[in-house]
Design an enzyme around this catalytic site. Structure first.
Site, short mmCIF file in Angstrom:
data_model
loop_
_atom_site.label_atom_id
_atom_site.label_comp_id
_atom_site.label_asym_id
_atom_site.label_seq_id
_atom_site.Cartn_x
_atom_site.Cartn_y
_atom_site.Cartn_z
CG HIS A 79 -58.90 -4.47 -10.89
ND1 HIS A 79 -59.79 -4.49 -11.93
CD2 HIS A 79 -57.84 -5.22 -11.27
CE1 HIS A 79 -59.29 -5.24 -12.92
NE2 HIS A 79 -58.11 -5.68 -12.54
CB CYS B 62 -55.31 -9.68 -19.49
SG CYS B 62 -56.75 -9.62 -20.56
N GLY C 150 -60.88 -8.09 -13.11
CA GLY C 150 -61.86 -7.23 -12.43
C GLY C 150 -62.81 -8.05 -11.57
CD GLU D 122 -61.08 -4.58 -19.37
OE1 GLU D 122 -60.00 -4.38 -19.95
OE2 GLU D 122 -61.68 -5.67 -19.39
CB CYS E 98 -63.13 -7.10 -16.56
SG CYS E 98 -61.49 -6.59 -16.01
#
Ligand SMILES: N[C@H](CCC[C@H](N)C(=O)O)C(=O)O
Length: 275
Positions: free
Chosen positions: A159, A75, A217, A205, A214
């Site tokens: 991802h 994260c 991301g 997400e 994100c």
């Protein structure tokens, strides 16, 4: 018994952070989902716990949980927030912390009362072999108009990046998150390349839905853009919540730079949330 928490965000991607180094709490997926609920709980995109590290090189072990209670291996935005917190606690601008995806190095570039802290986190190496996903199949199924071949990788979490000219295609995110192509579901990024060093990104997400930003991301989208010949190794990524800079360096590490801000602190009775 009330438990202290800190509410932070990175470009509007928001977190509840609880420190379990002194006392560990019985945080089941159901209780985390209750605490993350924006109506019945505190509300957040990810719930973050701090605990004692196993690796002596790390200051703290950090875990990230989605509002559906599922755990995420990475994260980015929360990593910047934790780096800011622990850096302040240890009076240092450089630190290492442990995650399910291994050790991450962070550097605090600046601290400003209003703008918050600017942090660079080395998010490690992308695993581009994570999923030899026949993404073209998903594309055909969804008849997604694309501006380039999609690509999937892991930053410690899954991802898939779809390159589009119209970001309204992000409405396909919910279906793609649970597409059988992704056995563990996936975070779905929709990237519009605006210049070789600039993109606009929206991410649906996994386990959380659309977020204002994100970090992992953005890292995935830049690496995937380079892999598809659509972007440079250092790009500014504009998300709903603002901008961050991603650089995929010569050592194959992905460096993410952006803000981390404390919104408020509070206490919560964890027992009030069913296990
Ligand atoms: N907001 C996070 C990503 C959370 C990823 C999570 N949704 C997953 O299940 O992998 C970030 O800034 O990187």
């Amino acid at each position: 018994m009330r438990t202290f928490f800190q509410k932070m965000h990175g470009l509007g991607n928001d977190f509840v952070i609880v420190d379990e180094r002194a006392t560990s709490f019985d945080l089941t997926p159901r209780r985390i989902a209750g605490l993350a609920d924006r109506r019945r709980g505190i509300g957040c995109d990810q719930f973050v716990t701090l605990s004692a590290p196993e690796d002596s090189k790390a200051s703290v072990f950090v875990r990230f949980f989605n509002p559906d209670g599922s755990e995420a291996g990475a994260c980015g935005n929360a990593s910047r927030c934790v780096a800011s917190l622990i850096g302040q606690e240890l009076h240092t601008d450089s630190l290492t912390f442990e995650t399910q995806n291994g050790l991450l190095e962070a550097r605090i570039l600046s601290r400003d009362e209003m703008k918050g802290t600017v942090v660079t986190v080395d998010m490690g190496r992308p695993r581009t072999d994570w999923q030899a996903v026949p993404l073209a199949k998903a594309v055909d199924t969804l008849r997604l108009p694309l501006a380039g071949e999609p690509a999937a990788l892991s930053m410690g979490n899954p991802h898939a990046t779809f390159f589009v000219t119209d970001l309204s295609e992000a409405e396909r995110g919910p279906a793609l998150e649970i597409d059988p192509l992704f056995p563990d579901r996936a975070n779905i990024g929709f990237a519009r390349i605006d210049a070789p060093d600039r993109m606009r990104l929206r991410v649906w997400e996994r386990g959380a839905g659309f977020t204002l930003a994100c970090g992992s991301g953005a890292c995935a989208a830049v690496v995937n853009a380079v892999r598809r010949g659509l972007g440079e190794r250092r790009m500014t990524v504009e998300v709903d919540g603002g901008e961050m800079v991603i650089a995929w360096d010569a050592d194959d590490h992905v460096l993410m730079t952006g803000p981390a801000q404390l919104a408020f602190e509070g206490t919560v009775d964890l027992e009030a949330y069913p296990k």
